[in-house]
Design a protein around this motif. Structure first.
Motif, PDB file in Angstrom:
ATOM      1  N   HIS A  10      26.233  48.187  61.189  1.00 28.27           N
ATOM      2  CA  HIS A  10      26.386  46.867  60.553  1.00 28.27           C
ATOM      3  C   HIS A  10      25.436  45.836  61.180  1.00 28.27           C
ATOM      4  O   HIS A  10      25.783  45.160  62.142  1.00 28.27           O
ATOM      5  CB  HIS A  10      27.848  46.422  60.706  1.00 28.27           C
ATOM      6  CG  HIS A  10      28.244  45.246  59.852  1.00 28.27           C
ATOM      7  ND1 HIS A  10      29.446  45.206  59.175  1.00 28.27           N
ATOM      8  CD2 HIS A  10      27.627  44.071  59.595  1.00 28.27           C
ATOM      9  CE1 HIS A  10      29.541  44.047  58.535  1.00 28.27           C
ATOM     10  NE2 HIS A  10      28.463  43.336  58.781  1.00 28.27           N
ATOM     11  N   HIS A  12      22.535  42.787  59.786  1.00 28.86           N
ATOM     12  CA  HIS A  12      22.021  42.087  58.613  1.00 28.86           C
ATOM     13  C   HIS A  12      20.508  41.927  58.722  1.00 28.86           C
ATOM     14  O   HIS A  12      20.000  41.586  59.781  1.00 28.86           O
ATOM     15  CB  HIS A  12      22.681  40.716  58.478  1.00 28.86           C
ATOM     16  CG  HIS A  12      24.131  40.821  58.116  1.00 28.86           C
ATOM     17  ND1 HIS A  12      24.561  40.901  56.818  1.00 28.86           N
ATOM     18  CD2 HIS A  12      25.244  40.919  58.890  1.00 28.86           C
ATOM     19  CE1 HIS A  12      25.882  41.014  56.797  1.00 28.86           C
ATOM     20  NE2 HIS A  12      26.326  41.039  58.049  1.00 28.86           N
ATOM     21  N   HIS A 197      35.014  45.336  59.877  1.00 35.37           N
ATOM     22  CA  HIS A 197      35.885  44.557  60.774  1.00 35.37           C
ATOM     23  C   HIS A 197      37.359  44.962  60.680  1.00 35.37           C
ATOM     24  O   HIS A 197      38.237  44.094  60.677  1.00 35.37           O
ATOM     25  CB  HIS A 197      35.777  43.044  60.489  1.00 35.37           C
ATOM     26  CG  HIS A 197      34.445  42.556  60.002  1.00 35.37           C
ATOM     27  ND1 HIS A 197      33.281  42.763  60.711  1.00 35.37           N
ATOM     28  CD2 HIS A 197      34.073  41.872  58.875  1.00 35.37           C
ATOM     29  CE1 HIS A 197      32.269  42.200  60.030  1.00 35.37           C
ATOM     30  NE2 HIS A 197      32.724  41.681  58.923  1.00 35.37           N
ATOM     31  N   ASP A 256      27.465  43.754  63.694  1.00 40.50           N
ATOM     32  CA  ASP A 256      27.276  42.566  62.859  1.00 40.50           C
ATOM     33  C   ASP A 256      26.171  41.676  63.434  1.00 40.50           C
ATOM     34  O   ASP A 256      26.255  40.459  63.375  1.00 40.50           O
ATOM     35  CB  ASP A 256      28.590  41.776  62.710  1.00 40.50           C
ATOM     36  CG  ASP A 256      28.650  41.001  61.395  1.00 40.50           C
ATOM     37  OD1 ASP A 256      27.716  41.111  60.586  1.00 40.50           O
ATOM     38  OD2 ASP A 256      29.646  40.285  61.190  1.00 40.50           O
TER      39      ASP A 256
HETATM   40 ZN   LIG Z   1      28.317  41.289  58.501  1.00 40.25          ZN
END
Ligand SMILES: [Zn+2]
Length: 303
Positions: A10, A12, A197, A256
């Motif tokens: 994960h 971006h 998550h 993330d």
């Molecule tokens: Zn994310």
């Protein structure tokens, strides 16, 4: 101790097109990526290839093997596709899809075939398309036909960069119900679904969905700030419970990570590996969570 391969499911990919799209959403004149990055005090990504190289160096610096890069605005599939073409052994491409777009199924098909991306990302609360809506079903059908993975953001959704830029985010959080996802996942039993998550809030419902659907996986990414919605809940208990319900093969490590210069979110890795140690997860299970499950879902196409 950290000799097992680490893959991050994960991250971006904040490409020039991503920033330009946010600029357009804010209206006014054509706001280019550099201008928005200056405003955010983030590094200008340059070109998609330069950003891909930046990510590859970042993974090297942290000893991370492979990473999923998410095209984080609908229509930005090409940026991630070029990053994957440039470093096929390192990156797996995900793309955000708005199922309400007229060409959504065709876009899914092209992204997963011609562009060699591997996962479609749905944000039902953001795009306000329910998970049991026909438009969602058509998109998942297209992903299934192309052998893709489907990522579905459930629970609480807040996008930091939108807030920073003063963009409105009229999300309908009711649409991120993991029980609605379970219905979808049951209808496509051969499609792997990833819920980021740990469900981002409705943890009990996310566990129920995963218990009902062996094709539902959780990613562990982010600081998991949602645990504050449940009095007394700790991330240790979240890992322990998720492992008890899903088993070690359906929990996938992620951070993330998103913008530079912050780069790869090592604190997330350090915290989560400390938790795995603390709760007594075996080396074998730890290897699955940190890298093995990612390899199974996204086998490398390069030798
Ligand atoms: Zn994310």
């Amino acid at each position: 101790m950290t000799s097992d391969p680490i893959n991050d499911s994960h991250c971006h990919f904040f490409s020039p097109a991503f920033f330009s799209a946010l600029g357009r959403q804010r209206g006014g004149d054509a706001q280019d990526a550099s201008r928005i990055c200056r405003e955010l005090e983030w590094e200008d990504p340059g070109t998609p290839d330069a950003l891909a190289d930046r990510w590859a160096r970042e993974l090297d610096a942290h000893g991370v093997g492979r990473a999923a890069l998410i095209a984080s605005v609908p229509g930005d599939e090409d940026s991630v596709a070029s990053a994957v073409r440039r470093h096929p052994g390192r990156f797996v491409g995900f793309f955000m899809l708005d199922p309400s777009a007229a060409d959504a199924p065709e876009r899914v098909r092209r992204s997963l075939t011609e562009r060699s991306l591997r996962a479609m990302c749905l944000f039902p609360a953001m795009h306000r398309v329910p998970l049991d809506d026909d438009r969602t079903l058509r998109a998942v059908e297209a992903a299934a036909a192309a052998g893709g993975v489907v990522f579905v953001h459930c629970g609480f959704l807040s996008i930091g960069v939108r807030r920073r830029l003063g963009l409105p985010s009229p999300f309908d959080l009711r649409l991120g119900d993991p029980l609605a996802l379970s219905r979808l996942a049951l209808a496509f039993p051969r499609v792997p679904f990833i819920v980021p998550h740990f469900g981002a809030g409705p943890f009990r419902e996310a566990l129920m969905a995963a218990d009902a659907c062996p094709n539902v996986h959780f990613d562990t990414s982010s600081s998991n700030g949602w645990i504050r919605y449940q009095p007394g809940l700790t991330l240790d208990a979240v890992f322990q419970t998720a492992l008890a319900v899903l088993g070690p093969s359906r929990l996938i490590f992620g951070t993330d990570s998103s913008f530079f210069p912050r780069g790869w979110q090592r604190p997330v890795f350090d915290l989560q590996t400390a938790i795995l140690e603390r709760i007594g997860v075996s080396q074998e299970d730890r290897a699955l969570v940190l890298g093995g499950n990612f390899e199974r879902l996204f086998p490398g196409k390069e030798s």
